[in-house]
Design an enzyme around this catalytic site. Structure first.
Site, mmCIF file in Angstrom:
data_model
loop_
_atom_site.group_PDB
_atom_site.id
_atom_site.type_symbol
_atom_site.label_atom_id
_atom_site.label_comp_id
_atom_site.label_asym_id
_atom_site.label_seq_id
_atom_site.Cartn_x
_atom_site.Cartn_y
_atom_site.Cartn_z
ATOM 1 N N ASN A 4 -6.177 11.014 -15.860
ATOM 2 C CA ASN A 4 -6.169 9.545 -15.833
ATOM 3 C C ASN A 4 -7.304 9.085 -16.743
ATOM 4 O OD1 ASN A 4 -6.197 6.850 -15.258
ATOM 5 N ND2 ASN A 4 -6.343 7.082 -13.035
ATOM 6 N N ARG A 11 -1.358 9.776 -16.497
ATOM 7 C CA ARG A 11 -1.084 8.454 -15.963
ATOM 8 C C ARG A 11 -1.124 7.456 -17.117
ATOM 9 N NH1 ARG A 11 -4.874 4.349 -12.646
ATOM 10 N NH2 ARG A 11 -3.247 2.839 -12.261
ATOM 11 N N HIS A 38 0.892 -0.115 -10.170
ATOM 12 C CA HIS A 38 0.785 0.753 -8.977
ATOM 13 C C HIS A 38 2.152 1.352 -8.599
ATOM 14 C CE1 HIS A 38 -2.776 -1.974 -7.622
ATOM 15 N NE2 HIS A 38 -3.269 -0.864 -8.166
ATOM 16 N N HIS A 64 -0.309 -2.162 -1.178
ATOM 17 C CA HIS A 64 -1.325 -1.288 -1.784
ATOM 18 C C HIS A 64 -2.590 -2.126 -1.937
ATOM 19 C CE1 HIS A 64 -2.685 1.922 -4.736
ATOM 20 N NE2 HIS A 64 -3.531 0.932 -4.957
ATOM 21 N N LEU A 65 -3.517 -1.955 -1.001
ATOM 22 C CA LEU A 65 -4.721 -2.792 -0.983
ATOM 23 C C LEU A 65 -5.943 -1.928 -1.310
ATOM 24 C CD1 LEU A 65 -3.959 -4.733 2.370
ATOM 25 C CD2 LEU A 65 -3.151 -5.257 0.053
ATOM 26 N N GLY A 66 -6.249 -1.823 -2.580
ATOM 27 C CA GLY A 66 -7.454 -1.100 -3.016
ATOM 28 C C GLY A 66 -8.357 -2.106 -3.696
ATOM 29 N N ARG A 97 -10.549 -9.482 -8.936
ATOM 30 C CA ARG A 97 -9.533 -10.281 -9.648
ATOM 31 C C ARG A 97 -9.062 -11.440 -8.777
ATOM 32 N NH1 ARG A 97 -6.315 -5.211 -10.794
ATOM 33 N NH2 ARG A 97 -7.289 -4.277 -12.611
ATOM 34 N N ASP A 150 -16.818 -5.028 -1.991
ATOM 35 C CA ASP A 150 -16.493 -3.959 -1.053
ATOM 36 C C ASP A 150 -16.260 -4.528 0.347
ATOM 37 O OD1 ASP A 150 -16.833 -1.735 0.866
ATOM 38 O OD2 ASP A 150 -17.236 -0.602 -0.965
ATOM 39 N N PHE A 151 -15.106 -4.183 0.919
ATOM 40 C CA PHE A 151 -14.727 -4.766 2.211
ATOM 41 C C PHE A 151 -15.627 -4.319 3.361
ATOM 42 C CE2 PHE A 151 -10.836 -7.263 1.798
ATOM 43 C CZ PHE A 151 -10.690 -7.157 0.429
ATOM 44 N N ARG A 152 -16.316 -3.186 3.173
ATOM 45 C CA ARG A 152 -17.250 -2.764 4.235
ATOM 46 C C ARG A 152 -18.411 -3.744 4.313
ATOM 47 N NH1 ARG A 152 -16.645 3.232 1.989
ATOM 48 N NH2 ARG A 152 -16.381 1.937 0.163
ATOM 49 N N GLU A 193 -5.811 1.569 4.009
ATOM 50 C CA GLU A 193 -5.909 2.779 4.832
ATOM 51 C C GLU A 193 -7.042 2.710 5.841
ATOM 52 O OE1 GLU A 193 -6.110 6.168 2.123
ATOM 53 O OE2 GLU A 193 -4.438 5.339 0.983
ATOM 54 N N ASN A 194 -8.108 1.985 5.478
ATOM 55 C CA ASN A 194 -9.324 2.060 6.302
ATOM 56 C C ASN A 194 -9.690 0.809 7.074
ATOM 57 O OD1 ASN A 194 -10.386 4.768 5.531
ATOM 58 N ND2 ASN A 194 -10.253 3.854 3.497
ATOM 59 N N GLU A 235 -1.694 9.209 -5.670
ATOM 60 C CA GLU A 235 -1.077 9.015 -6.981
ATOM 61 C C GLU A 235 -1.114 10.293 -7.823
ATOM 62 O OE1 GLU A 235 -3.410 5.338 -7.057
ATOM 63 O OE2 GLU A 235 -1.809 4.469 -8.253
#
Ligand code: ADP
Length: 398
Positions: A7, A91, A180, A208-210, A241, A284-286, A335-336, A385
């Site tokens: 990639n 990729r 994605h 797909h939430l990254g 974004r 960062d969501f954390r 995922e988290n 991926e």
């Protein structure tokens, strides 16, 4: 077979060597700051420590040389010689309308990818450099291109056309492409497998939430709509974004801030999303979750705005497919982050979705998070991926 998955970004190169029989990752790593001072390679063999070494890499060909050197190294290597690498899977971000599936790379394919460069000027040229560098160093090894856009080529015209003068589509191919795709395909397939069902019988919405994020409606195994557009800027609010907004905001802000359209788009790509919305707190969501817990009102509003947008897209895809059987969450946040999942699903009581709080507290695993009597199944399916690229590569070179 051993498949090297590459990639390639403009100054980076991520790699994984995957054994296709066991589907085990033999080694993985990252070359950073290629062509810039302070370039380095980080390599991690399976069962081994991650190690970073500063090495001068003037270009991507140098980077590929170092990758091969690491993979065949006496101490940290996982194969004896280059001959044990059977194929390379690349990729590729944009395949335009030309590529609806993965292909074995030859001169004609390289030319066709080049023709898609103006649709993805930041990504495709870098992907091509990766292809050419591998070709130089391993000329006899077959290579496959796997496109982020390919899975979405099944979208009907009504989903991919914008409400713009039609000549822009005809002249410049301005339309929705979506990204994605490898992940949406992989996750929807796996979701059906986990449920013991045939994907062709299901209506699946993949979230797909990254850092980058997109949602796809997968009806009977085909992408019928997706939230990203001509570029990855459209759709959800992402890490940095903006996602959807009134296009007139661009010229309005250009005037107010004395910026060019290109500068404004750069802000929409790199300084917006949850990062911008939270006043620059974090992408960062954390961090955002912690701040919200500590009572930061802007962080709370950011997370609410984010989840609301995801829910609106799910709602519109329920309409697009006239129903939904499965909602699958994937990638870093999907995922988290159980609070985001719970907040999103709270909008769908009318669909008969009930969240099992205990199941939903599990992180990063395949798990069904809706209660057994829910009419719609909500689940978490970790994406992979690189594995999907390796599988495509084997399928085409075998
Ligand atoms: P990328 O698009 O860069 O591949 P990822 O899929 O790795 O992004 O997602 C990155 C995001 O996932 C991070 O910004 C972070 O907010 C979120 N994330 C990762 N791990 C966790 C976690 N344990 N809890 C909450 N959020 C997480």
């Amino acid at each position: 077979m051993n498949i090297l998955v590459i990639n390639c970004g403009s100054s980076s190169l991520k790699y994984q060597l995957i054994n296709s029989e066991s589907e085990e990752v033999l080694a993985k790593g990252l070359c950073e700051r290629i062509g810039i001072d302070g370039s380095a390679i980080t390599h991690q063999p399976k069962d081994g420590e991650k190690q970073t070494e500063q090495v001068a890499m003037a270009n991507h060909t140098d980077a590929v040389k170092y990758v091969i050197a690491k993979l065949t190294d006496e101490n940290v290597g996982v194969v004896k010689t280059l001959e044990e690498i059977d194929a390379v899977g690349h990729r590729i971000v944009h395949g335009g309308e030309r590529f609806a599936s993965s292909v074995v790379i030859n001169e004609e394919v390289i030319k066709a990818i080049e023709e898609c460069n103006d649709l993805a000027p930041l990504h495709n040229p870098a992907n091509l450099i990766g292809i050419n560098s591998c070709k130089e160093i391993m000329p006899k090894v077959p290579m496959v291109a796997v496109f982020d856009t390919a899975f979405h080529q099944t979208m009907p015209k009504k989903a991919y056309l914008y409400g713009l003068p039609y000549e822009y589509y005809e002249n410049y191919k301005v339309r929705r492409y979506g990204f994605h795709g490898t992940s949406h395909d992989f996750v929807s397939k796996r979701a059906a497998e986990i449920l013991g069902k045939n994907r062709d019988d299901l209506k699946i919405i993949v979230c797909h939430l990254g850092n980058g994020a997109s949602i796809t409606a997968v009806n009977k195994g085909q992408s019928v709509d997706t939230s990203m557009g001509l570029t990855p800027l459209e759709g959800l609010i992402m890490g940095t974004r903006s996602g959807d907004m009134d296009p007139a905001i661009i010229s309005f802000l250009c005037e107010k801030e004395g910026k060019t359209a290109a500068e404004m788009i750069d802000i929409c790509n790199k300084k917006s999303g949850v990062y911008g919305l939270s006043g620059g707190l974090s992408s960062d969501f954390r961090d955002l979750g912690q701040a919200a817990e500590d009572g930061n009102e802007l962080a709370k509003a950011t997370l609410e705005t984010y989840s609301y947008r995801v829910a609106k897209y799910i709602g519109s895809y329920v309409a697009a497919m006239n129903g939904v059987d499965v909602i699958a969450f994937t990638a870093g946040v999907g995922e988290n982050n159980f609070s985001v999942r719970e907040a999103v699903l709270s909008y769908f009581g009318y669909l008969g979705i009930q969240v099992d709080k205990e199941k939903n507290s599990i992180r990063g695993e395949e798990v069904i998070i809706s209660k057994p009597d829910s009419k719609v199944t909500a689940m978490v399916v970790p994406t992979n991926e690189e594995l999907a690229i390796a599988r495509e590569t084997v399928r085409l070179v075998k």
